[in-house]
Design a protein around this motif. Sequence first.
Motif, PDB file in Angstrom:
ATOM      1  N   ILE A 287      68.594 -20.629  -6.351  1.00 48.00           N
ATOM      2  CA  ILE A 287      68.991 -21.224  -7.625  1.00 48.00           C
ATOM      3  C   ILE A 287      67.942 -22.208  -8.120  1.00 48.00           C
ATOM      4  O   ILE A 287      67.547 -22.189  -9.289  1.00 48.00           O
ATOM      5  N   THR A 288      67.456 -23.084  -7.230  1.00 47.62           N
ATOM      6  CA  THR A 288      66.442 -24.051  -7.649  1.00 47.62           C
ATOM      7  C   THR A 288      65.138 -23.351  -8.017  1.00 47.62           C
ATOM      8  O   THR A 288      64.438 -23.776  -8.941  1.00 47.62           O
TER       9      THR A 288
ATOM     10  N   ASP B 175      74.583 -18.125 -16.117  1.00 46.99           N
ATOM     11  CA  ASP B 175      73.453 -17.459 -15.463  1.00 46.99           C
ATOM     12  C   ASP B 175      73.375 -17.864 -13.994  1.00 46.99           C
ATOM     13  O   ASP B 175      73.149 -17.035 -13.110  1.00 46.99           O
ATOM     14  N   LEU B 176      73.548 -19.159 -13.738  1.00 43.60           N
ATOM     15  CA  LEU B 176      73.447 -19.671 -12.373  1.00 43.60           C
ATOM     16  C   LEU B 176      74.628 -19.210 -11.527  1.00 43.60           C
ATOM     17  O   LEU B 176      74.464 -18.879 -10.350  1.00 43.60           O
TER      18      LEU B 176
ATOM     19  N   PRO C 295      75.313 -29.322 -12.962  1.00 37.55           N
ATOM     20  CA  PRO C 295      74.151 -28.469 -13.227  1.00 37.55           C
ATOM     21  C   PRO C 295      73.363 -28.936 -14.449  1.00 37.55           C
ATOM     22  O   PRO C 295      72.127 -28.907 -14.445  1.00 37.55           O
TER      23      PRO C 295
ATOM     24  N   TYR D 115      64.972 -20.366  -9.349  1.00 32.77           N
ATOM     25  CA  TYR D 115      65.246 -19.772 -10.657  1.00 32.77           C
ATOM     26  C   TYR D 115      65.098 -20.819 -11.759  1.00 32.77           C
ATOM     27  O   TYR D 115      64.494 -20.561 -12.810  1.00 32.77           O
ATOM     28  N   LEU D 116      65.623 -22.017 -11.523  1.00 29.44           N
ATOM     29  CA  LEU D 116      65.501 -23.091 -12.512  1.00 29.44           C
ATOM     30  C   LEU D 116      64.037 -23.442 -12.755  1.00 29.44           C
ATOM     31  O   LEU D 116      63.605 -23.585 -13.900  1.00 29.44           O
TER      32      LEU D 116
END
Length: 248
Positions: A147-148, A163-164, A187, A150-151
Motif C-alpha cells: 500500500i505504501t 483504490d487502497l 488514509p 502504491y501511494l
Amino acid sequence: MKTLEIVSLKEIPEVHSHDYHQLVAPLSGSAEFEIAELSGRLDSGRGCILPSMVRHGFAGDGSNRILLINLPTNMVAVEHQAIFRHYGWFTIDAGLMQLLAATHHELTLFPNDKHLQSSLVDCLLRGLNLRFANNKQISSKMDMQAITDYLARNLDRAIHVADLARLACLSESQFHSQFRKTHQSTPHQYLLQLRLNYACDLLKENDTSIANIAQLSGFSSQCALTHAMKKYLGVSPGKYRQRVQGEA
C-alpha cells in the motif's frame, strides 16, 4: 475449463481477461502480475484475486508452478461471493501455505476426481473468507508495504480510499479502521503528509516552478499546496524555498 489446475507461466508477457473468477496462488517460483492499475509480484507470500472480466497481465519469472482456481460466476457459493467483489492481492500465511500444499498433493494423486476438487476449492475459499472477515490480510507487513509503495508511485494522481481498500482486499470501512490502527492517522491524513514531504523535498532540490511542484506532489493547484503548507507547516512554498536554500 478445469476448476483446479497447475500451470507454469511463460516468461513472455501475456494480457487477457475471462468471464469467470480466478484465484492465483504460487506453489513454487514467482511471477509478475498487473491487475488493472495494480502491479506486483506473485510469490510464496502472496496470491491474487481476479474477478471475471478484469483485464490482467502476467509473466513467469523463471521456473514456476502456479495453482489456478477457476470459478464460473454462477457457481460461486453465496458465502464466498464477497471474495470476488474486488481484485487485488491476498497474503498467503502459514496456514494457507499448508492448504495449498495439501491441495497440490491431492490433485497430483487424483487429478480427475471432481468431487475431491470441489471439496478442496471450498476449503481454500472458506479459509480465505475467514481471514478477510478477521482482517488478517491488511495487518501483514507485506500488504502494508504494498500500500505504501502504491501511494509513493502515484502521488501525482488522484488517490481514493476505494483504490487502497481494493489493493488490500477489504471493504472501505475495514480498510479505514485497520489503517488507523497501523498508522495512527486516517488514509487521507497519511497521504497529505506524504504529499507535503515530497513537495518540500522538491522545493529544496531544484528551481522547478511551485505550480509544477504542486502538480508533481498531487495537489490540485498551486493554491492548494500553498494552503496546505501554511496550515500544517506555517510557511508558504516560496518562503520555505528561500529559507532552506539560504541554509544550504
